[in-house]
Design an enzyme around this catalytic site. Structure first.
Site, PDB file in Angstrom:
ATOM      1  N   THR A 166      20.230-135.845  -0.941  1.00 20.46           N
ATOM      2  CA  THR A 166      21.568-136.259  -1.342  1.00 20.46           C
ATOM      3  C   THR A 166      21.991-135.742  -2.710  1.00 20.46           C
ATOM      4  O   THR A 166      23.154-135.387  -2.911  1.00 20.46           O
ATOM      5  CB  THR A 166      21.603-137.811  -1.368  1.00 20.46           C
TER       6      THR A 166
ATOM      7  N   THR B 292      15.310-139.121  -1.244  1.00 15.67           N
ATOM      8  CA  THR B 292      14.570-140.333  -1.609  1.00 15.67           C
ATOM      9  C   THR B 292      13.666-140.848  -0.481  1.00 15.67           C
ATOM     10  O   THR B 292      12.696-141.546  -0.755  1.00 15.67           O
ATOM     11  CB  THR B 292      15.551-141.470  -1.986  1.00 15.67           C
ATOM     12  N   ASP B 293      14.018-140.492   0.766  1.00 19.52           N
ATOM     13  CA  ASP B 293      13.311-141.129   1.888  1.00 19.52           C
ATOM     14  C   ASP B 293      11.793-140.950   1.827  1.00 19.52           C
ATOM     15  O   ASP B 293      11.048-141.889   2.115  1.00 19.52           O
ATOM     16  CB  ASP B 293      13.848-140.599   3.226  1.00 19.52           C
TER      17      ASP B 293
ATOM     18  N   GLN C 248      -0.342-155.080   4.250  1.00 16.09           N
ATOM     19  CA  GLN C 248       1.093-155.007   4.541  1.00 16.09           C
ATOM     20  C   GLN C 248       1.907-155.561   3.365  1.00 16.09           C
ATOM     21  O   GLN C 248       3.106-155.306   3.272  1.00 16.09           O
ATOM     22  CB  GLN C 248       1.417-155.814   5.797  1.00 16.09           C
ATOM     23  N   CYS C 249       1.256-156.361   2.497  1.00 18.85           N
ATOM     24  CA  CYS C 249       1.957-156.866   1.312  1.00 18.85           C
ATOM     25  C   CYS C 249       2.061-155.715   0.326  1.00 18.85           C
ATOM     26  O   CYS C 249       1.098-154.987   0.116  1.00 18.85           O
ATOM     27  CB  CYS C 249       1.167-157.980   0.635  1.00 18.85           C
TER      28      CYS C 249
END
Ligand code: ASP
Length: 349
Positions: free
Chosen positions: A15, A91-92, A279-280
């Site tokens: 972007t 950014t992805d 996953q945290c």
């Protein structure tokens, strides 16, 4: 008179380098070689800026290991001509690229700052100008005649982070990145304040050693209530699989069903490396805390400590590409290669 810093800016895509066509309203990339016309503020630094652009440009969702290899080779080939490097990137997957480069560029002694933006640089409310200008300033900053931040970092919305500690956490806000387990390396207000104790600076002059062999033979398995044996079996038996990132609950816990533990133990017995990543996003894996974690430890699952998923994936790709034996890969996983984990003995309970 001292020579002004020389900074290489590489635009990969995303972007930040786009402009709105006033007739159609659509976004399309502008000629990045003319960045100083788009952001005339850059000239006020008085630095020697060199710009290069990928051709074709890559939306960062299409980034793959071969592009990391290309970027790392470009940095190696330009390393001695410049004092610092700015990589403009979508950014992805910016955190993946920053993590990969941090492992590939061993012995790095110059700043490599990645940045991008949520709004194109050609739009009125863009965050791109601010991000680019500050990233260039960081890349050129020196302390006692040495680069201020000789690391792979990400500058985004007033903060500079260690790249391999970041995660894109917000798809809309300007503060798109977070570093949950490591403090920012700098904060930009009226001045840029550097967080010196947290910046890695090499003890002695080192040679840059660029590792370009990556092996992507890995998979990620996310645990969730209801995960089926068929799914786990399909993942564990995928052809050529060498390492698995197991995305566990909380401090590294999994379900304790025997079908699951047995399947995992069998795969580990056959040579699979399994890395436990929580996953945290904040906090660390500690497999000694609950029985459900301890069982994983007993069958040979390796703790990822407080690593991000992005760093776990790219670190594994690098280690698998290194031709090392399984035991030395496991030992490297438990150590910090580029500041990506807090080694377990230094973590507070
Ligand atoms: N899809 C874009 C990319 O990552 C979004 C961005 O540039 O931030 O390349």
């Amino acid at each position: 008179m001292c020579t002004p810093p020389s900074i290489l800016i590489i635009y990969t895509g995303g972007t930040i380098g786009m402009k709105q066509n006033p007739q159609t309203g659509a976004l399309s990339p502008f000629n990045f070689e003319q960045i100083e016309q788009e952001v005339p503020e850059l000239q006020k630094f008085g630095y020697n800026l060199t710009t290069r652009s990928f051709d074709p440009l890559v939306d960062s969702s299409d980034i793959a290991p071969d592009i990391w290899v290309r970027l790392a080779a470009e940095l190696r080939d330009s390393y001695h001509q410049h004092d610092g490097f700015v990589i403009l990137h979508g950014t992805d997957t910016m955190s993946y690229t920053a993590s990969a480069l941090s492992f590939m560029l061993q012995g790095l002694a110059k700043p490599v700052v990645l940045t991008g933006s949520q709004l194109p640089i050609g739009m009125l409310r863009t965050d791109g100008k601010e991000n680019l200008i500050s990233a260039v300033e960081v890349a050129a900053a020196q302390r006692h005649g040495q680069p201020m931040v000789p690391e792979v970092s990400i500058f985004f919305q007033n903060r500079l982070y260690r790249g391999n500690r970041t995660t894109k956490h917000n798809a809309e806000h300007f503060n798109a990145f977070r570093s949950y387990n490591y403090p920012p390396l700098a904060e930009a207000g009226i001045t840029i304040k550097y967080n010196h104790p947290y910046i890695h600076r090499p003890q002695r002059q080192q040679e840059l050693c660029v590792h370009t062999r990556l092996d992507p033979s890995i998979a990620v398995l996310t645990l969730y209530p209801g995960l089926s044996p068929q799914h786990v079996h399909a993942v564990l038996t995928s052809p050529g699989l060498r390492a698995l990132v197991l995305l566990t609950y909380g401090s590294g816990n999994s379900m304790s069903h025997s079908w699951f533990i047995d399947m995992l133990a069998e795969a580990i017995g056959q040579g699979l490396i399994v890395l436990n990543v929580s996953q945290c996003q904040a906090g660390s894996v500690n497999m000694d805390k609950y029985d459900t974690g301890l069982t994983l430890k007993k069958i040979g699952v390796v703790s990822g400590a407080d690593i991000t998923l992005e760093a776990a994936i790219t670190k594994l790709m690098l280690l698998l590409g290194s031709d090392s034996e399984k035991d030395s890969i496991i030992s490297a996983l438990t150590k910090s290669l580029s500041g990506e984990i807090t080694p377990p003995q230094t973590l507070q309970d």
